[in-house]
Write a protein that holds these residues in place. Structure first.
Motif, PDB file in Angstrom:
ATOM      1  N   ARG A  12      13.139  13.392-101.247  1.00 18.08           N
ATOM      2  CA  ARG A  12      13.316  14.177-100.028  1.00 18.08           C
ATOM      3  C   ARG A  12      12.502  13.523 -98.916  1.00 18.08           C
ATOM      4  O   ARG A  12      11.544  12.808 -99.186  1.00 18.08           O
ATOM      5  N   ILE A  13      12.886  13.798 -97.667  1.00 17.12           N
ATOM      6  CA  ILE A  13      12.089  13.312 -96.547  1.00 17.12           C
ATOM      7  C   ILE A  13      11.646  14.489 -95.690  1.00 17.12           C
ATOM      8  O   ILE A  13      12.382  15.450 -95.501  1.00 17.12           O
ATOM      9  N   ASP A  14      10.410  14.402 -95.201  1.00 17.52           N
ATOM     10  CA  ASP A  14       9.852  15.452 -94.342  1.00 17.52           C
ATOM     11  C   ASP A  14      10.116  15.094 -92.880  1.00 17.52           C
ATOM     12  O   ASP A  14      10.789  14.097 -92.577  1.00 17.52           O
ATOM     13  N   SER A  15       9.575  15.864 -91.952  1.00 18.12           N
ATOM     14  CA  SER A  15       9.884  15.651 -90.538  1.00 18.12           C
ATOM     15  C   SER A  15       9.363  14.306 -90.031  1.00 18.12           C
ATOM     16  O   SER A  15      10.031  13.662 -89.213  1.00 18.12           O
ATOM     17  N   ASN A  16       8.222  13.857 -90.512  1.00 21.14           N
ATOM     18  CA  ASN A  16       7.711  12.545 -90.084  1.00 21.14           C
ATOM     19  C   ASN A  16       8.620  11.423 -90.576  1.00 21.14           C
ATOM     20  O   ASN A  16       8.923  10.481 -89.840  1.00 21.14           O
ATOM     21  N   GLU A  17       9.057  11.526 -91.819  1.00 20.01           N
ATOM     22  CA  GLU A  17       9.965  10.517 -92.364  1.00 20.01           C
ATOM     23  C   GLU A  17      11.331  10.607 -91.704  1.00 20.01           C
ATOM     24  O   GLU A  17      11.976   9.581 -91.461  1.00 20.01           O
ATOM     25  N   LEU A  18      11.775  11.828 -91.383  1.00 18.87           N
ATOM     26  CA  LEU A  18      13.048  12.004 -90.679  1.00 18.87           C
ATOM     27  C   LEU A  18      12.972  11.341 -89.309  1.00 18.87           C
ATOM     28  O   LEU A  18      13.903  10.660 -88.886  1.00 18.87           O
ATOM     29  N   ARG A  19      11.839  11.518 -88.627  1.00 16.06           N
ATOM     30  CA  ARG A  19      11.663  10.888 -87.316  1.00 16.06           C
ATOM     31  C   ARG A  19      11.810   9.375 -87.432  1.00 16.06           C
ATOM     32  O   ARG A  19      12.527   8.744 -86.657  1.00 16.06           O
ATOM     33  N   GLU A  20      11.147   8.781 -88.422  1.00 16.34           N
ATOM     34  CA  GLU A  20      11.231   7.331 -88.622  1.00 16.34           C
ATOM     35  C   GLU A  20      12.652   6.896 -88.970  1.00 16.34           C
ATOM     36  O   GLU A  20      13.134   5.875 -88.470  1.00 16.34           O
ATOM     37  N   ALA A  21      13.311   7.653 -89.825  1.00  7.87           N
ATOM     38  CA  ALA A  21      14.678   7.310 -90.219  1.00  7.87           C
ATOM     39  C   ALA A  21      15.613   7.374 -89.020  1.00  7.87           C
ATOM     40  O   ALA A  21      16.431   6.469 -88.804  1.00  7.87           O
ATOM     41  N   LEU A  22      15.503   8.442 -88.218  1.00 10.47           N
ATOM     42  CA  LEU A  22      16.371   8.574 -87.049  1.00 10.47           C
ATOM     43  C   LEU A  22      16.044   7.518 -85.998  1.00 10.47           C
ATOM     44  O   LEU A  22      16.956   6.990 -85.352  1.00 10.47           O
ATOM     45  N   LEU A  23      14.769   7.184 -85.846  1.00 10.55           N
ATOM     46  CA  LEU A  23      14.399   6.094 -84.930  1.00 10.55           C
ATOM     47  C   LEU A  23      15.052   4.785 -85.364  1.00 10.55           C
ATOM     48  O   LEU A  23      15.539   4.023 -84.536  1.00 10.55           O
ATOM     49  N   SER A  24      15.082   4.534 -86.671  1.00  9.93           N
ATOM     50  CA  SER A  24      15.693   3.298 -87.173  1.00  9.93           C
ATOM     51  C   SER A  24      17.197   3.274 -86.917  1.00  9.93           C
ATOM     52  O   SER A  24      17.809   2.217 -86.885  1.00  9.93           O
ATOM     53  N   LEU A  25      17.775   4.460 -86.703  1.00  5.90           N
ATOM     54  CA  LEU A  25      19.200   4.569 -86.382  1.00  5.90           C
ATOM     55  C   LEU A  25      19.441   4.650 -84.874  1.00  5.90           C
ATOM     56  O   LEU A  25      20.571   4.767 -84.427  1.00  5.90           O
ATOM     57  N   GLY A  26      18.349   4.625 -84.087  1.00  5.57           N
ATOM     58  CA  GLY A  26      18.485   4.616 -82.639  1.00  5.57           C
ATOM     59  C   GLY A  26      18.334   5.971 -81.964  1.00  5.57           C
ATOM     60  O   GLY A  26      18.653   6.108 -80.785  1.00  5.57           O
TER      61      GLY A  26
END
Length: 95
Positions: A21-35
């Protein structure tokens, strides 16, 4: 689902606590990597919407991550359609 989202999720799934699972910090990084750059408040809102444990884990699993990414992409695309002069604002109606 976009291939980049699978790669983004894999990075976070194998890091940290390896919970799948990913938390909000990891979600932020993942979405940043997607632009996509989202505010902390919006990230928390997405986590609460896509966390299928009724908020107990405060994290999202892979299928919910894909759904979240597709929602963010769809909303961003709709916003860009309305923000024709690239001002960062758009007007929507309910009709």
């Amino acid at each position: 689902a976009p291939r980049n989202s699978q790669l983004s999720f894999r990075v976070f799934r194998t890091g940290g606590d390896r919970s799948g699972r990913i938390d909000s910090n990891e979600l932020r990084e993942a979405l940043l990597s997607l632009g996509y750059s989202l505010s902390p408040m919006l990230l928390e809102l997405l986590i609460s919407k896509y966390d299928k444990t009724d908020g107990r884990s405060k994290a999202i699993e892979y299928d919910n991550f894909i759904e979240c990414c597709l929602t963010v992409k769809g909303l961003t695309d709709k916003f860009k359609e309305k923000d024709t002069n690239l001002s960062g604002t758009a007007t929507f109606s309910y009709e």
